[in-house]
Design a protein around this motif. Structure first.
Motif, PDB file in Angstrom:
ATOM      1  N   VAL A   1       0.868  -1.175   0.000  1.00 17.07           N
ATOM      2  CA  VAL A   1       0.000   0.000   0.000  1.00 17.07           C
ATOM      3  C   VAL A   1       0.904   1.224   0.000  1.00 17.07           C
ATOM      4  O   VAL A   1       1.804   1.337   0.839  1.00 17.07           O
ATOM      5  CB  VAL A   1      -0.911   0.034   1.255  1.00 17.07           C
ATOM      6  CG1 VAL A   1      -1.779   1.281   1.253  1.00 17.07           C
ATOM      7  CG2 VAL A   1      -1.776  -1.226   1.338  1.00 17.07           C
ATOM      8  N   VAL A   2       0.667   2.146  -0.929  1.00 12.95           N
ATOM      9  CA  VAL A   2       1.462   3.370  -0.996  1.00 12.95           C
ATOM     10  C   VAL A   2       0.618   4.517  -0.458  1.00 12.95           C
ATOM     11  O   VAL A   2      -0.452   4.811  -1.003  1.00 12.95           O
ATOM     12  CB  VAL A   2       1.893   3.671  -2.454  1.00 12.95           C
ATOM     13  CG1 VAL A   2       2.736   4.947  -2.509  1.00 12.95           C
ATOM     14  CG2 VAL A   2       2.656   2.494  -3.037  1.00 12.95           C
ATOM     15  N   GLY A   3       1.065   5.161   0.605  1.00 16.50           N
ATOM     16  CA  GLY A   3       0.322   6.292   1.164  1.00 16.50           C
ATOM     17  C   GLY A   3       0.162   6.159   2.660  1.00 16.50           C
ATOM     18  O   GLY A   3      -0.340   5.136   3.132  1.00 16.50           O
ATOM     19  N   GLY A   4       0.590   7.190   3.386  1.00 16.66           N
ATOM     20  CA  GLY A   4       0.554   7.125   4.848  1.00 16.66           C
ATOM     21  C   GLY A   4      -0.584   7.909   5.473  1.00 16.66           C
ATOM     22  O   GLY A   4      -0.584   8.171   6.669  1.00 16.66           O
ATOM     23  N   GLY A   5      -1.588   8.282   4.669  1.00 17.19           N
ATOM     24  CA  GLY A   5      -2.738   9.008   5.222  1.00 17.19           C
ATOM     25  C   GLY A   5      -3.798   8.036   5.723  1.00 17.19           C
ATOM     26  O   GLY A   5      -3.577   6.821   5.762  1.00 17.19           O
ATOM     27  N   PRO A   6      -4.978   8.568   6.097  1.00  9.56           N
ATOM     28  CA  PRO A   6      -6.049   7.710   6.605  1.00  9.56           C
ATOM     29  C   PRO A   6      -6.444   6.604   5.624  1.00  9.56           C
ATOM     30  O   PRO A   6      -6.708   5.475   6.039  1.00  9.56           O
ATOM     31  CB  PRO A   6      -7.219   8.678   6.811  1.00  9.56           C
ATOM     32  CG  PRO A   6      -6.592  10.006   6.998  1.00  9.56           C
ATOM     33  CD  PRO A   6      -5.337  10.006   6.187  1.00  9.56           C
ATOM     34  N   ALA A   7      -6.438   6.913   4.308  1.00  9.41           N
ATOM     35  CA  ALA A   7      -6.856   5.890   3.341  1.00  9.41           C
ATOM     36  C   ALA A   7      -5.854   4.736   3.320  1.00  9.41           C
ATOM     37  O   ALA A   7      -6.246   3.563   3.281  1.00  9.41           O
ATOM     38  CB  ALA A   7      -7.011   6.502   1.946  1.00  9.41           C
ATOM     39  N   GLY A   8      -4.549   5.053   3.359  1.00  8.06           N
ATOM     40  CA  GLY A   8      -3.522   4.008   3.376  1.00  8.06           C
ATOM     41  C   GLY A   8      -3.638   3.153   4.629  1.00  8.06           C
ATOM     42  O   GLY A   8      -3.539   1.917   4.579  1.00  8.06           O
ATOM     43  N   LEU A   9      -3.862   3.812   5.768  1.00  2.00           N
ATOM     44  CA  LEU A   9      -4.026   3.088   7.036  1.00  2.00           C
ATOM     45  C   LEU A   9      -5.216   2.135   6.957  1.00  2.00           C
ATOM     46  O   LEU A   9      -5.118   0.948   7.305  1.00  2.00           O
ATOM     47  CB  LEU A   9      -4.243   4.119   8.166  1.00  2.00           C
ATOM     48  CG  LEU A   9      -4.744   3.572   9.495  1.00  2.00           C
ATOM     49  CD1 LEU A   9      -3.692   2.687  10.148  1.00  2.00           C
ATOM     50  CD2 LEU A   9      -5.130   4.730  10.443  1.00  2.00           C
ATOM     51  N   GLU A  10      -6.361   2.664   6.488  1.00  3.08           N
ATOM     52  CA  GLU A  10      -7.570   1.820   6.422  1.00  3.08           C
ATOM     53  C   GLU A  10      -7.388   0.660   5.445  1.00  3.08           C
ATOM     54  O   GLU A  10      -7.844  -0.453   5.701  1.00  3.08           O
ATOM     55  CB  GLU A  10      -8.786   2.661   6.016  1.00  3.08           C
ATOM     56  CG  GLU A  10      -9.267   3.605   7.096  1.00  3.08           C
ATOM     57  CD  GLU A  10     -10.723   4.013   6.908  1.00  3.08           C
ATOM     58  OE1 GLU A  10     -11.266   3.808   5.814  1.00  3.08           O
ATOM     59  OE2 GLU A  10     -11.309   4.530   7.879  1.00  3.08           O
ATOM     60  N   LEU A  11      -6.710   0.928   4.324  1.00  2.00           N
ATOM     61  CA  LEU A  11      -6.497  -0.149   3.350  1.00  2.00           C
ATOM     62  C   LEU A  11      -5.632  -1.249   3.951  1.00  2.00           C
ATOM     63  O   LEU A  11      -5.951  -2.434   3.834  1.00  2.00           O
ATOM     64  CB  LEU A  11      -5.808   0.379   2.095  1.00  2.00           C
ATOM     65  CG  LEU A  11      -6.651   1.167   1.096  1.00  2.00           C
ATOM     66  CD1 LEU A  11      -5.868   1.368  -0.196  1.00  2.00           C
ATOM     67  CD2 LEU A  11      -7.956   0.456   0.789  1.00  2.00           C
ATOM     68  N   ALA A  12      -4.518  -0.858   4.593  1.00  2.00           N
ATOM     69  CA  ALA A  12      -3.604  -1.861   5.152  1.00  2.00           C
ATOM     70  C   ALA A  12      -4.332  -2.713   6.199  1.00  2.00           C
ATOM     71  O   ALA A  12      -4.253  -3.947   6.183  1.00  2.00           O
ATOM     72  CB  ALA A  12      -2.380  -1.174   5.746  1.00  2.00           C
TER      73      ALA A  12
END
Ligand SMILES: Cc1cc2nc3c(=O)[nH]c(=O)nc-3n(C[C@H](O)[C@H](O)[C@H](O)COP(=O)(O)OP(=O)(O)OC[C@H]3O[C@@H](n4cnc5c(N)ncnc54)[C@H](O)[C@@H]3O)c2cc1C
Length: 378
Positions: free
Chosen positions: A150-161
């Motif tokens: 998962v690329v991205g350290g915002g809320p969307a990246g967190l929720e995806l991981a």
């Protein structure tokens, strides 16, 4: 008779769509232009990927909503605006005249860092694409232990991981999950939220790479600044969104990020018959986060102000909330609750988020959606 065109059926147009009879009662014709018959609610998107929600629970059948209210539904996409002529140019090549237009065409994840094949590359938006991603993950788990990045350290990246972990576990499989967090995980949130998010993912053996930025994706690997490559079987881009480029491409006044520049009435600063809401606008004099919270609160002003622009009525200002609540779905039955500096994690945060989201869905799922789990795209 005047023509109102609703361009896009995002989160901010739902009140207008649910009250179409009022436009009709006043003698106006409404046309909805949307590339899809469904609109997916982003707040529940990661939960759908993780298998918490069925598609029918997280989407609005906007074609049925429009046609049920007497509007015309055009399955198409606005690609250009000729504001001087009051005409929209659609992807099909059709030209659509309007007296009043309102845009809620949202945002997209730029993919310029992806070179070569896009196979097994998924962006977090459009949310419907997460259904295809879910299928791809299931298939990879059947064949072995895939590398999910998962690329991205915002809320969307967190929720995806977090929700990928849930999906893999529910399928009885295994995967290596890596979150490449750019400058860091939740960098613009209070430290406590960051620490809770880090420890939640680490407990589940998600590898988190902070201070690591992906510069290029190609040949089954994400390449980072220091020359390292991170191999993947499936990769998700949750690396930030940009407003739809249609406004900049059309030479309309836009804000710094390319969103349609609007005043407090959500009205274009140059064209009084043009309105907009959600991620595709820039509010004059303020920087708004791209969060659904704002889009949802823009529903009433957009409904009232388009009615007023068509005929009578007074316009209503949009006043953004300074403090708003966000709850991140961690995919393990808990959530992180964030309201300014007030941060906590627990089961109750998740229960609260689920309740708020389902209540929102119930309000506008008035076209039989919950009994309809057909294709991702109608
Ligand atoms: C995984 C994830 C979780 C999130 N969780 C939250 C949360 O919990 N709380 C929160 O406040 N925010 C959350 N957000 C942010 C939120 O998604 C956005 O702010 C919200 O989607 C904006 O809504 P919108 O209606 O403007 O855009 P969108 O949801 O993008 O909708 C735009 C609509 O316009 C249509 N469209 C696109 N282009 C065109 C065109 N050219 N012509 C016509 N129609 C078009 C699309 O099909 C779509 O239906 C989350 C985002 C993600 C990615």
């Amino acid at each position: 008779m005047k023509h109102l065109v609703l361009a896009g059926a995002g989160h901010a147009h739902l009140t207008a769509l649910a009250n179409l009879e009022e436009y009709r009662r006043q003698g106006h014709r409404v046309i909805l232009v949307s590339p899809d018959a469904y609109h997916y609610y982003s707040g529940m998107g990661a939960g759908m990927l993780g298998g918490i929600y069925r598609p029918g629970e997280v989407r609005f059948h906007v074609r049925k909503l429009a046609e049920g209210g007497g509007a015309t539904f055009l399955k198409d996409r606005v690609v250009r605006v000729s504001a001087g002529e009051k005409v929209l140019i659609l992807e099909s090549g059709a030209r659509l005249a309007y007296d009043v237009v309102s845009f809620n065409v949202g945002s997209y994840v730029p993919t310029d860092i992806v070179g070569g094949s896009r196979e097994n590359v998924f962006t977090v938006k459009p949310i419907a694409g997460l259904l295809l991603a879910q299928k791809a993950v299931r298939e990879k788990i059947r064949d072995g232990v895939p590398k999910l990045v998962v690329v991205g350290g915002g809320p969307a990246g967190l929720e995806l991981a977090g929700n990928l972990f849930r999906l893999v576990s529910e399928c009885g499989g295994q995967a290596h999950i890596t979150l490449v967090a750019g400058t860091g995980l939740l960098p613009s949130f209070p430290d406590k939220a960051r620490l809770l998010a880090l420890s939640s993912l680490r407990r589940r053996h998600v590898e988190i790479l902070e201070h690591t930025t992906v510069t290029h994706i190609g040949n089954g690997a994400a390449h980072v600044e220091n020359g390292d490559r991170i191999a993947y079987d499936i990769i998700f881009l949750a690396s930030g969104v940009k407003p739809d480029p249609v406004f900049r491409d059309s030479g309309l006044p836009v804000g710094p990020d390319g969103g349609l520049l609007v005043n407090d009435y959500l009205q274009s600063v140059a064209f009084p018959e043009m309105f907009g809401g959600g991620d595709c606008i820039s509010l004059q004099g303020q920087v708004l986060d791209h969060v659904g919270v704002h889009a949802v609160r823009q529903n009433r002003p957009l409904y009232r102000n388009t009615l007023a622009a068509l005929g009578d009525g007074t316009m209503e200002r949009f006043v953004p909330q300074k403090k708003y609540l966000l709850i991140f779905n961690l995919g393990d039955g808990t959530g992180i609750f964030v309201r300014k500096t007030w941060v906590w994690q627990g089961k109750f945060a998740w229960v609260l988020k689920d309740w708020i989201d389902r209540r929102f869905m119930r309000k506008f799922q008035i076209s039989g959606e919950r009994d309809d789990d057909g294709a991702a795209i109608d």
